[in-house]
Design an enzyme around this catalytic site. Structure first.
Site, PDB file in Angstrom:
ATOM      1  N   SER A  95       0.843  -1.211   0.000  1.00 31.82           N
ATOM      2  CA  SER A  95       0.000   0.000   0.000  1.00 31.82           C
ATOM      3  C   SER A  95       0.870   1.249   0.000  1.00 31.82           C
ATOM      4  O   SER A  95       1.983   1.235   0.551  1.00 31.82           O
ATOM      5  CB  SER A  95      -0.890   0.011   1.242  1.00 31.82           C
ATOM      6  OG  SER A  95      -1.590   1.234   1.344  1.00 31.82           O
ATOM      7  N   TYR A 116      -2.210  -0.227  10.232  1.00 31.88           N
ATOM      8  CA  TYR A 116      -2.263  -0.587   8.809  1.00 31.88           C
ATOM      9  C   TYR A 116      -0.962  -0.183   8.103  1.00 31.88           C
ATOM     10  O   TYR A 116      -0.334  -0.991   7.410  1.00 31.88           O
ATOM     11  CB  TYR A 116      -3.485   0.072   8.160  1.00 31.88           C
ATOM     12  CG  TYR A 116      -3.559  -0.140   6.664  1.00 31.88           C
ATOM     13  CD1 TYR A 116      -4.033  -1.338   6.131  1.00 31.88           C
ATOM     14  CD2 TYR A 116      -3.143   0.856   5.784  1.00 31.88           C
ATOM     15  CE1 TYR A 116      -4.092  -1.534   4.762  1.00 31.88           C
ATOM     16  CE2 TYR A 116      -3.201   0.669   4.414  1.00 31.88           C
ATOM     17  CZ  TYR A 116      -3.675  -0.526   3.905  1.00 31.88           C
ATOM     18  OH  TYR A 116      -3.722  -0.724   2.538  1.00 31.88           O
TER      19      TYR A 116
END
Ligand SMILES: NC(=O)c1ccc[n+]([C@@H]2O[C@H](COP(=O)([O-])OP(=O)(O)OC[C@H]3O[C@@H](n4cnc5c(N)ncnc54)[C@H](OP(=O)(O)O)[C@@H]3O)[C@@H](O)[C@H]2O)c1
Length: 248
Positions: free
Chosen positions: A147, A160
């Protein structure tokens, strides 16, 4: 001029974790269009997984949908065994299953931290390890879904972002450790618009901040995944950010 390689992955077997919906589904369909037989795993989305498998078969290749909890070694072992039993081997592993959550730093619980890490880091580690002997036999490839959040700090996503940064590093370590048999790369999507109504205003604002003046699509991410699935095996250890320049 006719495309000389309309099916660059013909004869290959691919496995996409978390492939029932969204980006995992898009990756599975793209691999199938490129000629690969495709297995997908699902956790809760059994029905969607069967539908996706049908769509894959409709592209003229073989498909399989298998249940798998990527945090559970037994479940991972059973899923890889099922794939290899059906397709007699494995060439390409796409670690797409993941979790995303927005939590203010002060509110972030240990359980939330551990759950994200179990899925986003331990999961790809477990699945890759279980797939190793099969991938080695075929000079295979592993593609992790990282990501932009693993490269840029997002204040309300400490767990995250940290998990994706760990996955990026795991990609590089595996690329070195598993060479020359297996090429390992990572696709790191930025802001991807999957058409969710609730996110429409946010998506509009993000598009304005993005140098390319739009958010990404599932097709943008799949194209990057397909690149690593069919690129020269010499290309390994890369984190390819797909973000329209947002992270610049
Ligand atoms: N979408 C984006 O904008 C974006 C941006 C940056 C990075 N990414 C990364 O790209 C990947 C795919 O994105 P996405 O939006 O398609 O992901 P997602 O919808 O958040 O999750 C994909 C799938 O992961 C599966 N999953 C969750 N926990 C699991 C577990 N313990 N074991 C097995 N499967 C599990 C779920 O399967 P079931 O539905 O079957 O339960 C889910 O459908 C993810 O790794 C994500 O972090 C996405």
């Amino acid at each position: 001029m006719a495309d000389q390689h309309p099916k660059p992955l013909a004869g290959k077997v691919a496995l996409v974790t978390g492939g029932a919906k969204r980006l995992g589904k898009a990756a599975g369909l793209a691999l199938a269009k490129a000629g690969a037989d495709v297995a997908i795993t699902f956790l809760a989305s059994a029905k969607e997984a069967q539908q996706t498998a049908k769509q894959i078969e409709n592209l003229g290749v073989r498909a399989l949908a298998v249940p798998c909890d990527v945090t559970d070694p037994k479940s991972v072992r059973a899923a890889i065994a099922a794939v290899v039993r059906k397709f007699s081997g494995l060439d390409i592993l796409i670690n797409s299953a993941g979790r995303y959550e927005t939590v203010a730093f002060d509110q972030l619980s240990l359980q939330q931290w551990d759950t994200i890490f179990a899925t986003n880091v331990r999961g790809p580690f477990l699945v890759s390890k279980e797939a190793l002997p099969h991938l080695r036999k075929r000079m295979g490839r592993i593609i992790n879904l990282g990501s932009l959040g693993g490269v840029r700090p997002w204040a309300s996503h400490a767990h995250y972002c940290s998990s994706k940064a760990a996955l990026h590093m795991l990609t590089k370590v595996m690329a070195k450790a598993l060479a020359p048999a297996i090429a390992v790369n990572c696709v790191a999507p930025g802001m991807i618009d999957l058409g969710e109504k609730a996110a429409a205003d946010f998506m509009k604002r993000m598009a304005k901040q993005t140098p390319m003046q739009r958010n990404g699509t599932a097709a943008d991410v799949s194209a990057a995944t397909l690149f690593f699935a069919s690129a020269p095996h010499f290309i390994t250890g890369h984190i390819l950010v797909v973000d329209g320049g947002l992270g610049l």
